[in-house]
Design a protein around this motif. Structure first.
Motif, PDB file in Angstrom:
ATOM      1  N   THR A 141       0.827  -1.199   0.000  1.00 38.08           N
ATOM      2  CA  THR A 141       0.000   0.000   0.000  1.00 38.08           C
ATOM      3  C   THR A 141       0.867   1.257   0.000  1.00 38.08           C
ATOM      4  O   THR A 141       1.674   1.452   0.909  1.00 38.08           O
ATOM      5  CB  THR A 141      -0.908   0.030   1.246  1.00 38.08           C
ATOM      6  OG1 THR A 141      -1.752  -1.121   1.216  1.00 38.08           O
ATOM      7  CG2 THR A 141      -1.768   1.280   1.265  1.00 38.08           C
ATOM      8  N   PRO A 142       0.719   2.112  -0.997  1.00 40.49           N
ATOM      9  CA  PRO A 142       1.462   3.377  -0.983  1.00 40.49           C
ATOM     10  C   PRO A 142       1.028   4.230   0.209  1.00 40.49           C
ATOM     11  O   PRO A 142      -0.169   4.372   0.472  1.00 40.49           O
ATOM     12  CB  PRO A 142       1.057   4.045  -2.305  1.00 40.49           C
ATOM     13  CG  PRO A 142       0.477   2.954  -3.142  1.00 40.49           C
ATOM     14  CD  PRO A 142      -0.122   1.969  -2.191  1.00 40.49           C
ATOM     15  N   THR A 143       1.981   4.786   0.914  1.00 41.31           N
ATOM     16  CA  THR A 143       1.670   5.653   2.049  1.00 41.31           C
ATOM     17  C   THR A 143       2.134   7.080   1.817  1.00 41.31           C
ATOM     18  O   THR A 143       1.808   7.972   2.597  1.00 41.31           O
ATOM     19  CB  THR A 143       2.316   5.122   3.331  1.00 41.31           C
ATOM     20  OG1 THR A 143       3.744   5.041   3.139  1.00 41.31           O
ATOM     21  CG2 THR A 143       1.748   3.750   3.686  1.00 41.31           C
ATOM     22  N   ARG A 144       2.934   7.295   0.770  1.00 43.74           N
ATOM     23  CA  ARG A 144       3.410   8.624   0.404  1.00 43.74           C
ATOM     24  C   ARG A 144       3.300   8.763  -1.118  1.00 43.74           C
ATOM     25  O   ARG A 144       3.340   7.763  -1.837  1.00 43.74           O
ATOM     26  CB  ARG A 144       4.853   8.828   0.833  1.00 43.74           C
ATOM     27  CG  ARG A 144       5.130   8.659   2.320  1.00 43.74           C
ATOM     28  CD  ARG A 144       6.622   8.728   2.581  1.00 43.74           C
ATOM     29  NE  ARG A 144       7.331   7.714   1.795  1.00 43.74           N
ATOM     30  CZ  ARG A 144       8.648   7.724   1.569  1.00 43.74           C
ATOM     31  NH1 ARG A 144       9.380   8.717   2.046  1.00 43.74           N
ATOM     32  NH2 ARG A 144       9.209   6.770   0.866  1.00 43.74           N
ATOM     33  N   GLU A 149       5.493   9.560  -3.188  1.00 45.04           N
ATOM     34  CA  GLU A 149       6.683   8.970  -3.803  1.00 45.04           C
ATOM     35  C   GLU A 149       6.521   7.481  -4.064  1.00 45.04           C
ATOM     36  O   GLU A 149       7.129   6.921  -4.995  1.00 45.04           O
ATOM     37  CB  GLU A 149       7.910   9.179  -2.902  1.00 45.04           C
ATOM     38  CG  GLU A 149       8.273  10.637  -2.664  1.00 45.04           C
ATOM     39  CD  GLU A 149       7.684  11.161  -1.372  1.00 45.04           C
ATOM     40  OE1 GLU A 149       6.463  10.974  -1.179  1.00 45.04           O
ATOM     41  OE2 GLU A 149       8.424  11.746  -0.555  1.00 45.04           O
ATOM     42  N   ASP A 150       5.700   6.809  -3.248  1.00 45.01           N
ATOM     43  CA  ASP A 150       5.515   5.366  -3.399  1.00 45.01           C
ATOM     44  C   ASP A 150       4.835   5.002  -4.719  1.00 45.01           C
ATOM     45  O   ASP A 150       4.912   3.848  -5.158  1.00 45.01           O
ATOM     46  CB  ASP A 150       4.688   4.812  -2.235  1.00 45.01           C
ATOM     47  CG  ASP A 150       5.408   4.958  -0.897  1.00 45.01           C
ATOM     48  OD1 ASP A 150       6.653   5.134  -0.909  1.00 45.01           O
ATOM     49  OD2 ASP A 150       4.728   4.906   0.144  1.00 45.01           O
ATOM     50  N   ASN A 173       6.652   3.126  -7.539  1.00 45.10           N
ATOM     51  CA  ASN A 173       6.886   1.683  -7.486  1.00 45.10           C
ATOM     52  C   ASN A 173       5.651   0.867  -7.872  1.00 45.10           C
ATOM     53  O   ASN A 173       5.619  -0.339  -7.647  1.00 45.10           O
ATOM     54  CB  ASN A 173       7.338   1.283  -6.077  1.00 45.10           C
ATOM     55  CG  ASN A 173       8.619   1.982  -5.670  1.00 45.10           C
ATOM     56  OD1 ASN A 173       9.633   1.850  -6.356  1.00 45.10           O
ATOM     57  ND2 ASN A 173       8.577   2.744  -4.589  1.00 45.10           N
ATOM     58  N   HIS A 174       4.642   1.534  -8.435  1.00 41.29           N
ATOM     59  CA  HIS A 174       3.397   0.857  -8.800  1.00 41.29           C
ATOM     60  C   HIS A 174       3.019   1.185 -10.239  1.00 41.29           C
ATOM     61  O   HIS A 174       3.288   2.291 -10.722  1.00 41.29           O
ATOM     62  CB  HIS A 174       2.262   1.295  -7.866  1.00 41.29           C
ATOM     63  CG  HIS A 174       2.437   0.845  -6.450  1.00 41.29           C
ATOM     64  ND1 HIS A 174       1.897  -0.332  -5.975  1.00 41.29           N
ATOM     65  CD2 HIS A 174       3.107   1.405  -5.412  1.00 41.29           C
ATOM     66  CE1 HIS A 174       2.212  -0.467  -4.697  1.00 41.29           C
ATOM     67  NE2 HIS A 174       2.955   0.575  -4.326  1.00 41.29           N
ATOM     68  N   ALA A 212       0.034  -1.531   5.491  1.00 37.92           N
ATOM     69  CA  ALA A 212       0.920  -1.398   4.336  1.00 37.92           C
ATOM     70  C   ALA A 212       2.112  -2.336   4.452  1.00 37.92           C
ATOM     71  O   ALA A 212       2.678  -2.514   5.526  1.00 37.92           O
ATOM     72  CB  ALA A 212       1.410   0.048   4.219  1.00 37.92           C
ATOM     73  N   SER A 272       6.004  -3.009   3.502  1.00 42.04           N
ATOM     74  CA  SER A 272       7.124  -2.091   3.328  1.00 42.04           C
ATOM     75  C   SER A 272       7.440  -1.952   1.853  1.00 42.04           C
ATOM     76  O   SER A 272       7.423  -2.926   1.106  1.00 42.04           O
ATOM     77  CB  SER A 272       8.358  -2.613   4.067  1.00 42.04           C
ATOM     78  OG  SER A 272       8.741  -3.876   3.552  1.00 42.04           O
ATOM     79  N   VAL A 273       7.709  -0.697   1.453  1.00 36.10           N
ATOM     80  CA  VAL A 273       8.028  -0.402   0.058  1.00 36.10           C
ATOM     81  C   VAL A 273       9.421   0.190   0.025  1.00 36.10           C
ATOM     82  O   VAL A 273       9.751   1.039   0.862  1.00 36.10           O
ATOM     83  CB  VAL A 273       7.013   0.611  -0.525  1.00 36.10           C
ATOM     84  CG1 VAL A 273       7.367   0.919  -1.968  1.00 36.10           C
ATOM     85  CG2 VAL A 273       5.605   0.039  -0.429  1.00 36.10           C
ATOM     86  N   GLU A 301      12.480   2.469  -0.290  1.00 36.79           N
ATOM     87  CA  GLU A 301      12.567   3.925  -0.252  1.00 36.79           C
ATOM     88  C   GLU A 301      13.170   4.433  -1.562  1.00 36.79           C
ATOM     89  O   GLU A 301      14.330   4.124  -1.878  1.00 36.79           O
ATOM     90  CB  GLU A 301      13.461   4.349   0.911  1.00 36.79           C
ATOM     91  CG  GLU A 301      13.552   5.854   1.096  1.00 36.79           C
ATOM     92  CD  GLU A 301      12.431   6.374   1.954  1.00 36.79           C
ATOM     93  OE1 GLU A 301      12.273   7.588   2.051  1.00 36.79           O
ATOM     94  OE2 GLU A 301      11.733   5.537   2.546  1.00 36.79           O
TER      95      GLU A 301
END
Length: 355
Positions: free
Chosen positions: A178-181, A183-184, A187-188, A310, A312-313, A315
């Protein structure tokens, strides 16, 4: 003299059998009444009335002319009454134009309730994702998500506000995180309109009052936001879609709102019509009905926050650029880049009519 007025004067003289009586009834002088009849006879090249010191009588031509003119004046009065009635009573065809997705997902129930309320009005709805000239194309009302219109004589009125929402399916989030920012999103796979292929910069307002600008690369494109919604529901990636399109999906849990601490620009939905002057009743009542409907169904001040665990994605520090100056905002970003800015005044966003 006015031919139509002369015809009315002639009919009144014939009905009353007197120039003086017609003058009194029409609040004109006897000389003016006489002149009107004389002008008609000159125009027609024939005598309509036989005049004696005691009475008036119609000639044969006068009797024929009176019969035909009386029908003409009656028809004209009927037309005028019909036009007045149409301007004061909702009746006739109401031509409406709206963006395709907004029309399919939001407009239908409004039109249905209006038609039930005003059965003498026949709504004729056109859905179009393009600039519209209301006057030239003969539309009575336009529902628009843009201020770009080719007619300078239109009147606009705010109808409602749409909220752009980042979303994905629960299954997709369980598999990919799950994107939390903002910037994430790099990666999707992102779902976007074809015109934005290659990455359009997204501007997010942060909880602290600043901005984050992200230019994610698009994985799948489409020229219609309903198609993007379908891709999102199939779990093909993360989409940014208007609230009026995915409201039911969010409420049912089929889609999950993401990055709810951040805000994207709003989409102002306006109603437009050609002029305030002599506004027909069908247009006036439809505008009032629209406003009433959206006042009752307006979305909340911001999208509801839903907490989703979420994964971890990684950084994406290599793609994050921090600049302390406002001038940095003007620098073009390559696809896949992010810039976080301090708090700056936000520019007003004009939405496309194709939203």
């Amino acid at each position: 003299m006015n031919q139509l007025q002369s015809m009315r004067v002639f009919v009144k003289v014939a009905d009353l059998g007197s120039f003086v009586g017609a003058a009194t009834a029409l609040d004109l002088s006897t000389a003016v009444i006489t002149r009107h009849v004389a002008d008609l006879e000159t125009r027609l090249g024939t005598r309509l009335l036989n005049r004696t010191t005691r009475r008036l009588s119609l000639t044969e031509a006068g009797r024929t002319y009176l019969e035909r003119v009386r029908h003409i004046l009656d028809d004209l009065e009927g037309v005028e009454q019909m036009v007045v009635a149409r301007n004061h009573e909702p009746v006739g065809t109401l031509r409406i134009v709206a963006p395709v997705v907004f029309g399919l997902h939001t407009l239908a129930p409004v039109v249905q309730s209006y038609a039930a309320r005003y059965p003498d009005v026949v709504p004729d709805v056109t859905l179009a994702d393009r600039q519209v000239d209301l006057v030239e194309e003969g539309f009575d009302v336009g529902i628009l998500a843009t201020r770009h219109m080719r007619s300078g004589s239109i009147v606009t009125r705010r109808l409602t506000t749409g909220y752009m929402t980042v979303c994905a399916t629960p299954a997709y989030l369980a598999q990919h995180g799950t994107p939390t920012r903002p910037e994430d999103l790099l990666n999707h796979p992102c779902l976007a309109r074809s015109s934005e292929h290659g990455g359009e910069e997204k501007v997010f307002a942060t909880p602290e009052g600043g901005e984050v600008r992200v230019r994610p690369g698009n994985a799948i494109g489409a020229n219609n936001t309903e198609m993007l919604r379908q891709f999102a529901l199939l779990g093909m990636g993360v989409a940014i879609l208007p609230s009026y399109l995915i409201g039911r999906d969010l409420a049912s849990g089929r889609l999950v709102p993401l990055l709810t601490d951040y805000r994207l620009p709003q989409v102002e939905i306006t109603i437009a019509y050609p002029s305030r002057l002599h506004l027909p009743a069908k247009v006036r009542t439809f505008i009032d009905h629209l406003v009433e409907h959206f006042q009752q169904t307006s979305p909340p001040a911001r999208a509801p926050r839903v907490i989703v665990p979420a994964r971890s994605v990684p950084e994406p520090m290599a793609n994050v650029e921090v600049r302390p100056t406002v001038a940095a905002a003007a620098v073009a970003l390559p696809a896949g880049a992010v810039r976080r800015l301090p708090k700056v005044p936000r520019a007003r966003i004009v939405a496309s009519s194709s939203v």
